[in-house]
Motif scaffolding. Structure first.
Motif, short mmCIF file in Angstrom:
data_model
loop_
_atom_site.label_atom_id
_atom_site.label_comp_id
_atom_site.label_asym_id
_atom_site.label_seq_id
_atom_site.Cartn_x
_atom_site.Cartn_y
_atom_site.Cartn_z
N GLY A 167 0.83 -1.21 0.00
CA GLY A 167 0.00 0.00 0.00
C GLY A 167 0.86 1.25 0.00
O GLY A 167 2.08 1.20 0.15
N GLY A 168 0.21 2.36 -0.14
CA GLY A 168 0.93 3.64 -0.19
C GLY A 168 1.23 4.18 1.21
O GLY A 168 0.91 3.56 2.23
N PRO A 169 1.86 5.33 1.27
CA PRO A 169 2.21 5.93 2.56
C PRO A 169 0.95 6.39 3.30
O PRO A 169 0.07 7.02 2.70
CB PRO A 169 3.08 7.12 2.17
CG PRO A 169 2.66 7.47 0.79
CD PRO A 169 2.28 6.18 0.14
N ASP A 170 0.87 6.09 4.57
CA ASP A 170 -0.30 6.53 5.36
C ASP A 170 0.12 7.04 6.74
O ASP A 170 -0.63 6.97 7.70
CB ASP A 170 -1.31 5.39 5.50
CG ASP A 170 -0.81 4.23 6.34
OD1 ASP A 170 0.42 4.21 6.66
OD2 ASP A 170 -1.61 3.36 6.72
N GLY A 171 1.36 7.54 6.80
CA GLY A 171 1.85 8.07 8.08
C GLY A 171 1.18 9.38 8.44
O GLY A 171 1.10 10.31 7.63
N GLY A 202 3.61 13.72 8.37
CA GLY A 202 3.78 12.30 8.06
C GLY A 202 4.16 12.09 6.59
O GLY A 202 4.03 13.01 5.77
N ASN A 203 4.58 10.87 6.26
CA ASN A 203 5.05 10.64 4.89
C ASN A 203 3.94 10.70 3.85
O ASN A 203 4.21 10.82 2.65
CB ASN A 203 5.81 9.31 4.79
CG ASN A 203 4.93 8.10 5.06
OD1 ASN A 203 3.83 8.21 5.61
ND2 ASN A 203 5.42 6.92 4.69
N ALA A 204 2.67 10.69 4.29
CA ALA A 204 1.58 10.80 3.33
C ALA A 204 1.63 12.13 2.58
O ALA A 204 1.16 12.25 1.45
CB ALA A 204 0.23 10.66 4.05
N ASN A 241 3.77 11.44 18.69
CA ASN A 241 4.11 11.11 17.30
C ASN A 241 2.88 10.68 16.52
O ASN A 241 1.91 10.15 17.08
CB ASN A 241 5.15 9.98 17.26
CG ASN A 241 6.48 10.40 17.87
OD1 ASN A 241 6.82 11.58 17.86
ND2 ASN A 241 7.23 9.44 18.37
N GLY A 242 2.95 10.94 15.19
CA GLY A 242 1.88 10.46 14.33
C GLY A 242 1.92 8.94 14.21
O GLY A 242 2.91 8.29 14.58
N GLY A 243 0.85 8.34 13.68
CA GLY A 243 0.76 6.89 13.56
C GLY A 243 0.29 6.44 12.20
O GLY A 243 0.07 7.28 11.31
N PRO A 244 0.15 5.16 12.02
CA PRO A 244 -0.31 4.64 10.73
C PRO A 244 -1.78 4.99 10.48
O PRO A 244 -2.48 5.44 11.37
CB PRO A 244 -0.11 3.12 10.88
CG PRO A 244 -0.15 2.87 12.35
CD PRO A 244 0.44 4.09 12.98
N ASN A 245 -2.19 4.73 9.24
CA ASN A 245 -3.57 4.96 8.84
C ASN A 245 -3.97 6.42 9.05
O ASN A 245 -5.08 6.72 9.47
CB ASN A 245 -4.52 4.03 9.61
CG ASN A 245 -5.88 3.92 8.94
OD1 ASN A 245 -6.00 4.13 7.73
ND2 ASN A 245 -6.90 3.61 9.73
N HIS A 246 -3.02 7.31 8.75
CA HIS A 246 -3.24 8.75 8.84
C HIS A 246 -3.64 9.21 10.24
O HIS A 246 -4.38 10.19 10.41
CB HIS A 246 -4.31 9.21 7.83
CG HIS A 246 -3.97 8.87 6.42
ND1 HIS A 246 -3.05 9.58 5.68
CD2 HIS A 246 -4.44 7.86 5.60
CE1 HIS A 246 -2.96 9.05 4.46
NE2 HIS A 246 -3.78 7.99 4.39
N SER A 247 -3.17 8.51 11.26
CA SER A 247 -3.49 8.88 12.65
C SER A 247 -2.63 10.07 13.08
O SER A 247 -1.39 10.00 13.00
CB SER A 247 -3.23 7.70 13.59
OG SER A 247 -4.10 6.63 13.27
N PHE A 248 -3.29 11.11 13.53
CA PHE A 248 -2.56 12.28 14.02
C PHE A 248 -2.13 12.05 15.47
O PHE A 248 -2.88 11.49 16.28
CB PHE A 248 -3.45 13.53 13.95
CG PHE A 248 -3.67 14.04 12.55
CD1 PHE A 248 -2.79 14.94 11.99
CD2 PHE A 248 -4.74 13.58 11.80
CE1 PHE A 248 -2.97 15.41 10.70
CE2 PHE A 248 -4.94 14.03 10.50
CZ PHE A 248 -4.05 14.95 9.95
N GLY A 249 -0.93 12.52 15.78
CA GLY A 249 -0.47 12.44 17.15
C GLY A 249 -1.23 13.43 18.04
O GLY A 249 -1.63 14.51 17.59
N ALA A 250 -1.41 13.06 19.29
CA ALA A 250 -2.12 13.95 20.21
C ALA A 250 -1.30 15.20 20.50
O ALA A 250 -0.07 15.17 20.53
CB ALA A 250 -2.43 13.22 21.52
#
Length: 330
Positions: free
Chosen positions: A35-39, A129-131, A75-84
């Motif tokens: 899959g593509g970048p989703d950071g 993120g890398n997205a 920190n940010g996470g996978p699936n376009h999750s924003f860090g708190a």
């Protein structure tokens, strides 16, 4: 520098939170091998915020909090999750508080209203993120931005009392007694110099439910602007007063000269203080007969509104309030 319960000057180390790093994650699941970048993006670091609180009148609660540290962003996470976002650190301060950078002396901000919030030290931004970095020529970027660092700096918080009327006079001029008579304030009163070791504020009731705030500033001595006595520490509180009520005892050998000495101390400390409206009150005048009062009136400074008062008997207290109100609203 200050008494145990009136603190008007504190130095703190203010450190905002670092921003969280962005994620460089690539999407993978049982149906998607490549899959593509989703950071997701990192969260902002916490701010250090000053908030005005009209219920406070001292910086005592910050006296022993030398290091104010806000939370870092996550920190940010996978699936376009924003860090708190990092939790902000909010410092409640009295109205009239200013903040200065210790190294440069630069005025950073001032708090003058209840509930007013100003960011003293901003938190670092979170990294992307890398997205965000996907492009037709780079469809799987494996990098992301780190978060921006927070800011660490030493800051001086200094309180300058906000009052309509500042009382200016030598020790034993009767400032505390007047404040206790015209307001609900209960300053310590005694017949010796420097009874008042800290400023006192009182709300003075006026006609038709109007009111104004009066500040009893500790007594000035000649040379106060050079750091003698208590004067230098408290002269800065006079800077915020809308007008100044000069108080000289009728026991003075020369009322005009004593007034001039007080004026010179203010001018030496800050020439702009001379731009404020002024009223002169000659205190303890219950000790004078009418003939002596007329003789003294002829020696008063020209062009300056003046009144002979007695806080003990209430003599001319209402006319004094009228003169103050007129000066405040002219």
């Amino acid at each position: 520098m200050a008494s145990s319960n009136f603190i008007d000057y504190v130095k703190i180390c203010s450190r905002s939170g670092h921003g969280g790093g962005g994620s460089a994650h690539l999407h993978r699941d049982k149906t998607t091998a490549k899959g593509g970048p989703d950071g997701g993006d990192g969260g902002r670091g916490g701010h250090i915020i000053l908030r005005g609180n009209s219920q406070l009148w001292t910086l005592l609660h910050l006296q022993y909090r030398k290091h104010i540290i806000a939370e870092n962003g996550h920190n940010g996470g996978p699936n376009h999750s924003f860090g708190a976002q990092g939790q902000d650190e909010v410092l409640e301060v009295p109205l009239g508080t200013i903040a200065r950078n210790v190294e440069t002396g630069e005025l950073m901000c001032e708090i003058t209203e209840d509930g007013q919030e100003i960011i003293l030290t901003p938190g670092g931004r979170g990294g992307l993120g890398n997205a965000h970095f996907k492009s037709p020529t780079n469809q799987t970027p494996r990098y992301a931005q780190p978060g921006e660092p927070g800011i660490e700096e030493w800051v001086v918080l200094e309180l300058k009392l906000l009052a309509d009327v500042g009382l200016v006079g030598f020790p034993n001029a009767g400032k505390s007694t007047l404040l206790s008579v015209v307001s609900a304030a209960k300053p310590k009163i005694a017949n010796y110099a420097f009874t008042t070791l800290e400023p006192n504020l009182g709300v003075v009731a006026y006609r038709d439910y109007k009111s104004f705030v009066m500040a009893d500033i500790p007594g000035i001595i000649e040379g106060a602007s050079e750091g003698k006595g208590l004067g230098l520490r408290f002269l800065r509180h006079i800077e915020r007063n809308s007008m100044l009520l000069f108080m000289v005892s009728c026991e003075s050998a020369d009322i005009a000269e004593e007034y001039q000495v007080l004026l010179n101390e203010l001018k030496t400390f800050n020439p702009e203080l001379l731009d404020k409206k002024r009223v002169l009150a000659i205190t303890k005048s219950d000790m004078l007969d009418e003939e002596l009062e007329q003789e003294m009136r002829a020696t008063l400074p020209e062009g300056l509104p003046a009144v002979f008062i007695s806080s003990v008997t209430g003599k001319n207290i209402t006319p004094l309030k009228d003169m103050i109100w007129e000066a405040l609203n002219s």
